[in-house]
Design an enzyme around this catalytic site. Structure first.
Site, PDB file in Angstrom:
ATOM      1  N   HIS A 258       0.821  -1.219   0.000  1.00  0.00           N
ATOM      2  CA  HIS A 258       0.000   0.000   0.000  1.00  0.00           C
ATOM      3  C   HIS A 258       0.850   1.262   0.000  1.00  0.00           C
ATOM      4  CE1 HIS A 258      -4.234  -0.675  -0.133  1.00  0.00           C
ATOM      5  NE2 HIS A 258      -4.152  -1.682   0.714  1.00  0.00           N
ATOM      6  N   GLU A 322      -5.560  -1.845  12.743  1.00  0.00           N
ATOM      7  CA  GLU A 322      -6.637  -1.582  11.790  1.00  0.00           C
ATOM      8  C   GLU A 322      -7.174  -2.922  11.260  1.00  0.00           C
ATOM      9  OE1 GLU A 322      -5.235   0.054   8.130  1.00  0.00           O
ATOM     10  OE2 GLU A 322      -7.230   0.664   7.459  1.00  0.00           O
ATOM     11  N   HIS A 323      -6.256  -3.775  10.790  1.00  0.00           N
ATOM     12  CA  HIS A 323      -6.636  -5.119  10.338  1.00  0.00           C
ATOM     13  C   HIS A 323      -5.932  -6.135  11.230  1.00  0.00           C
ATOM     14  CE1 HIS A 323      -6.522  -2.588   6.654  1.00  0.00           C
ATOM     15  NE2 HIS A 323      -7.690  -3.162   6.427  1.00  0.00           N
ATOM     16  N   ASP A 356     -10.946  -6.087   1.894  1.00  0.00           N
ATOM     17  CA  ASP A 356     -10.556  -4.904   1.124  1.00  0.00           C
ATOM     18  C   ASP A 356     -11.471  -4.710  -0.081  1.00  0.00           C
ATOM     19  OD1 ASP A 356      -8.513  -4.192   2.765  1.00  0.00           O
ATOM     20  OD2 ASP A 356      -6.892  -4.814   1.451  1.00  0.00           O
ATOM     21  N   HIS A 415     -37.882  25.457  34.859  1.00  0.00           N
ATOM     22  CA  HIS A 415     -37.997  24.019  34.538  1.00  0.00           C
ATOM     23  C   HIS A 415     -39.069  23.375  35.422  1.00  0.00           C
ATOM     24  CE1 HIS A 415     -34.095  24.690  32.686  1.00  0.00           C
ATOM     25  NE2 HIS A 415     -34.058  23.448  32.212  1.00  0.00           N
TER      26      HIS A 415
END
Ligand code: HSO
Ligand code: ZN
Length: 426
Positions: A258, A322-323, A356, A415
């Site tokens: 990558h 991440e993975h 992916d 209130h």
């Protein structure tokens, strides 16, 4: 790839540290471009597209003719593949639609939550050294399923002013109508502020380089929401004797190719296994067109030998990859105990590539340890929730006195009054 044997726990933080970039200078430069885009709109987009992408564009918007022409330039095999993967992404994300559950907290007090699509979303797909058209599918399909009214997609043009036909085809399949030839900071600035030709959006999604990431961070301070903080992509592979060394090597290399800054970590339980995987890496690396990129990434990567299963689990959760690929005998048991990871791949026949591209899960995932707190992109990322409530007089009688006493204690008399007035009428 360096090998570390049974590191002490005190050494883990240093070992698992992601590379740090000094972004102060970068932020200053990116901010200057963003300010220019905010002030001069399309003129700034034209100027920076010329400067950074080397092309002078009259029109940023991709025309219908360009979209249609792309269809003819994509091979039928690729079209079929894109169609199959799109169907799986659609199936998986459509199943994430939340149900509306009406809850009666006490008789007469009904509360519910409804998910509503974010109206305008901006998607970014990098061009760069590889045209990641799969990212178009991962972002645009859930946006469409969520019901986002306006979906804007930006991707950088090549020097010839064109966009890769597969990116155009993927956009068409995913149902994107508003696509612009804009890259990097220009794309993020345009979608965050809106210009004469690019609509302003409410939330920006998608990966990118350091400039895109910096731009997303800067615009998210005031103008627009973003999907998540991004960083270089990562994989952690856990392997024991049951793992196929060639498969493991191929997974490590898919991450490494990558980018030179990709993070690759192998956790194995023996020196022998690491040796076999290394051999496979050497063999497979030779055949990769992106060999040089992968080699650089592997230089910074690690093989860690851990004998204890508890250490392995703790290291996974501390790194929060991440993975995460689990190629171990007991992967199901291990998987149950994982608390920090973007996406988990189980067993020898589940490569990261499946997620992916084609299995249906989303590949836009938290990096840089953000998996400790963030989810990957999913249907929910394109929605927000609105709560509703309806009280009957009986319901107000039940909870009213509690409201009155709490409001009085907080010195918020109005209130309290809002309840008291009504209770008197019942
Ligand atoms: N692994 C990347 C996504 C991707 N891989 C796109 C191939 N194409 C980040 O999850
Ligand atoms: Zn990938």
């Amino acid at each position: 790839m360096k090998t570390i044997v049974n590191p002490e726990r005190s050494e883990w933080p240093e070992l698992l540290k992601r590379p740090q970039f000094d972004v102060s200078d970068l932020h200053e430069k990116v901010q200057a471009v963003l300010t220019d885009i905010r002030q001069t709109g399309d003129a700034a987009l034209r100027k920076y597209t010329q400067k950074f992408d080397g092309v002078d564009l009259e029109e940023f918007k991709v025309s219908d003719e360009e979209m249609n022409a792309a269809e003819k330039q994509v091979s039928s095999e690729l079209k079929e593949a894109i169609q199959l993967t799109s169907a799986n992404i659609e199936k998986f994300h459509a199943a994430q639609k939340p149900e509306i559950k009406k809850i009666e907290t006490v008789p007469g007090v009904t509360c519910w939550q409804k998910a509503v699509a974010i109206e305008k979303v901006g998607l970014y797909t990098p061009g760069g050294t590889a045209p990641l058209f799969s990212t178009v599918l991962m972002l645009a399909i859930p946006a469409r399923i969520a019901g986002c009214k306006e979906i804007v997609l930006c991707t950088p043009p090549g020097k010839d002013g064109k966009i890769h036909p597969a990116i155009l085809f993927a956009a068409k399949i995913a149902g994107v109508k508003n696509m612009f030839k804009l890259g990097g900071v220009q794309a993020i600035g345009a979608m965050a502020y809106g210009t004469e030709s690019v609509p302003k959006v409410n939330k920006i999604f998608g990966p990118g380089n350091q400039f895109v990431t910096a731009a997303k961070q800067l615009v998210s301070m005031n103008d627009v929401a973003i999907d998540m903080p991004a960083g270089p992509s990562e994989v952690m592979v856990i392997a024991d004797e049951s793992a196929n060394p060639a498969f493991v090597a191929s997974d490590l290399l898919s991450q490494a190719e990558h980018g030179a800054d990709s993070q690759v970590i192998l956790l194995a339980n023996s020196q022998m296994l690491v040796h076999e995987i290394r051999e496979q890496i050497t063999i497979q690396l030779e055949y990769l067109p992106r060999k040089e990129v992968a080699k650089k990434s592997l230089e910074n990567s690690l093989a860690i030998i851990l004998k204890s299963q508890q250490d392995t689990l703790d290291m996974i959760n501390e790194y929060a990859p991440e993975h995460l690929i689990l190629c171990t005998e007991d992967y199901s048991k291990l998987a149950e105990k994982v608390v920090n990871a973007g996406s988990v791949f189980l067993g020898n026949f589940t490569p990261e590539s499946a997620g992916d591209y084609a299995s249906g899960t989303n590949h836009t995932l938290p990096t840089n340890g953000w998996a400790k707190t963030y989810s990957g992109v999913n249907l929910d990322s394109f929605m927000k929730k609105i709560t509703f409530q309806e009280l009957t007089p009986e319901g107000l009688k039940k909870i009213g006195p509690s409201i009155e006493i709490m409001a009085a204690e907080e010195l918020l008399e109005a209130h309290k009054n809002a309840v008291s007035l009504r209770l008197k009428k019942i």
